[in-house]
Design an enzyme around this catalytic site. Structure first.
Site, PDB file in Angstrom:
ATOM      1  N   CYS A 121      17.045  34.795  21.245  1.00  0.00           N
ATOM      2  CA  CYS A 121      17.548  34.149  20.032  1.00  0.00           C
ATOM      3  C   CYS A 121      18.382  33.016  20.427  1.00  0.00           C
ATOM      4  CB  CYS A 121      18.484  35.345  19.325  1.00  0.00           C
ATOM      5  SG  CYS A 121      19.490  36.159  20.758  1.00  0.00           S
ATOM      6  N   ARG A 122      19.690  32.817  20.073  1.00  0.00           N
ATOM      7  CA  ARG A 122      20.564  31.521  20.257  1.00  0.00           C
ATOM      8  C   ARG A 122      21.158  31.455  21.880  1.00  0.00           C
ATOM      9  NH1 ARG A 122      23.336  33.253  14.569  1.00  0.00           N
ATOM     10  NH2 ARG A 122      21.951  32.161  13.483  1.00  0.00           N
TER      11      ARG A 122
END
Lengths: 219, 219
Positions: free
Chosen positions: B178-179
DNA sequence: CAATTATTCAAGTGATTTATTGAATAAAGG
DNA sequence: CCTTTATTCAATAAATCACTTGAATAATTG
């Protein structure tokens, strides 16, 4: 722990670390300690802080795992906790000097005032290191030189510079260095030496930057 | 400019930059913007900030040359000013996670809760990238995937994950990302997938870290 | 053991930072 | 041209931070 709680904990922890660094007095202390350990008194001498204030700042740094302390007699000696932090600090200063226009301008004006604009980078220094016509001069206080210095450098503390002038040849180019890009000692040395007819430039950075690079290279 | 004045100016400038980063809300915003540009509204949706507050934080970041803005219709889109800053931010987070014990502990507990402790590093990922038995899954919102993603990844936003479960083979190992290390999306994905019998691990870091590394390698 | 010295502690004040609230802009659409 | 929508501005109150002052510790010296 919920996602929001976790994020809050992580960002708050990160912000706490940043807050410890986000203060001019503490930044100056960090730079001082990059040269080697110093007592509270030693920090006070090199800054414009009062004793109590310096002690408080040092404790903030200690509580945030940036410095550690060791007691010896009357004195408490503080030093940076590890080289990882020094690497981070140098990344920050490098970023600031190259990306924040105002800081770059202030730095260049300062160097211009001292005829030190034409500085030497660490890369260039590495290439010159075996050149016998170059004299590498460490102008920090001798305690700092003794704690560690660039290989091949001689120690000429600012206090000794004027009376030692005649010892140096005007044919040999002098490279002066000090604590780092924010330190003015090398600038002052360049001013004095160039006014007396010497070929002299300053190193862009300082001993801590050289040390960090050397650590990486030897791995 | 005297030596003391110069030092004060430099350290104050540096401290100003650090103060801009030394706030949990702004750190979260920085991480959001590492995924690509976002409007004020976009930032608000992903955080727990009010509109006015987010706008104020964005302006602090803008005044410190960390983000830039561009206007389009009703919206003002903010983005990180350059990759140099992203590199610095990642250095900070990496340092914090590995050197600040409390942060490391919080991170590990979070991953443990989601069966995501056994994570994959970027190095390992590079080695697995050509393995046909590995499925690389980007679980960020699709806008962020479209703005940029790790080569070879497929987009499976968290909102779609549950209903898409049957599309994936249980024989193929899944790597979710993800981030970045502070983002919980991949943790949640790992939890859901592993509870449904899939072989799944999360990537230690996220898309921005991969992107920075890729930039360096292609130079 | 009293005096000295380096450091830390504790309290107080002024300055800065933060989140909140409600109003003000500025662009787009009916 | 009026309404809607996204963003910014301005004012406030609470919290935190930074520096000063003077006293308290703790190790050393005479």
């Amino acid at each position: 722990m919920k996602g929001r709680e976790f994020k809050d904990a992580m960002y708050e922890g990160l912000a706490k670390l940043m807050r410890a660094i986000a203060n001019p007095a503490r930044l100056e202390i960090i730079e001082m300690l990059s040269q080697g350990e110093k007592s509270v008194e030693g920090v006070v001498e090199a800054t414009s802080l009062t004793v109590a204030n310096a002690s408080q700042h040092l404790q903030v740094l200690k509580n945030n795992n940036i410095v550690k302390s060791r007691k010896e007699g009357h004195y408490v000696f503080y030093s940076l906790i590890n080289n990882e932090f020094m690497g981070l600090y140098q990344h920050i200063t490098k970023y600031a000097v190259s990306e924040i226009a105002e800081l770059e301008k202030t730095l260049n004006r300062q160097r211009d005032d001292n005829h030190a604009l034409n500085s030497v980078s660490l890369d260039e220094l590495e290439r010159m290191i075996n050149d016998k016509n170059v004299l590498l001069m460490d102008v920090r206080p001798s305690v700092e030189y003794e704690f560690g210095h660039i290989t091949g450098a001689i120690s000429v503390p600012m206090s000794d510079l004027l009376c030692c002038l005649k010892d140096f040849s005007k044919d040999r180019e002098i490279i002066a260095y000090c604590r780092g890009p924010f330190c003015v000692l090398a600038d002052e040395a360049v001013k004095i030496l160039s006014e007396n007819g010497y070929k002299v430039r300053r190193l862009d950075e300082g001993y801590p930057e050289w040390k960090m690079r050397h650590l990486h290279e030897s791995n």
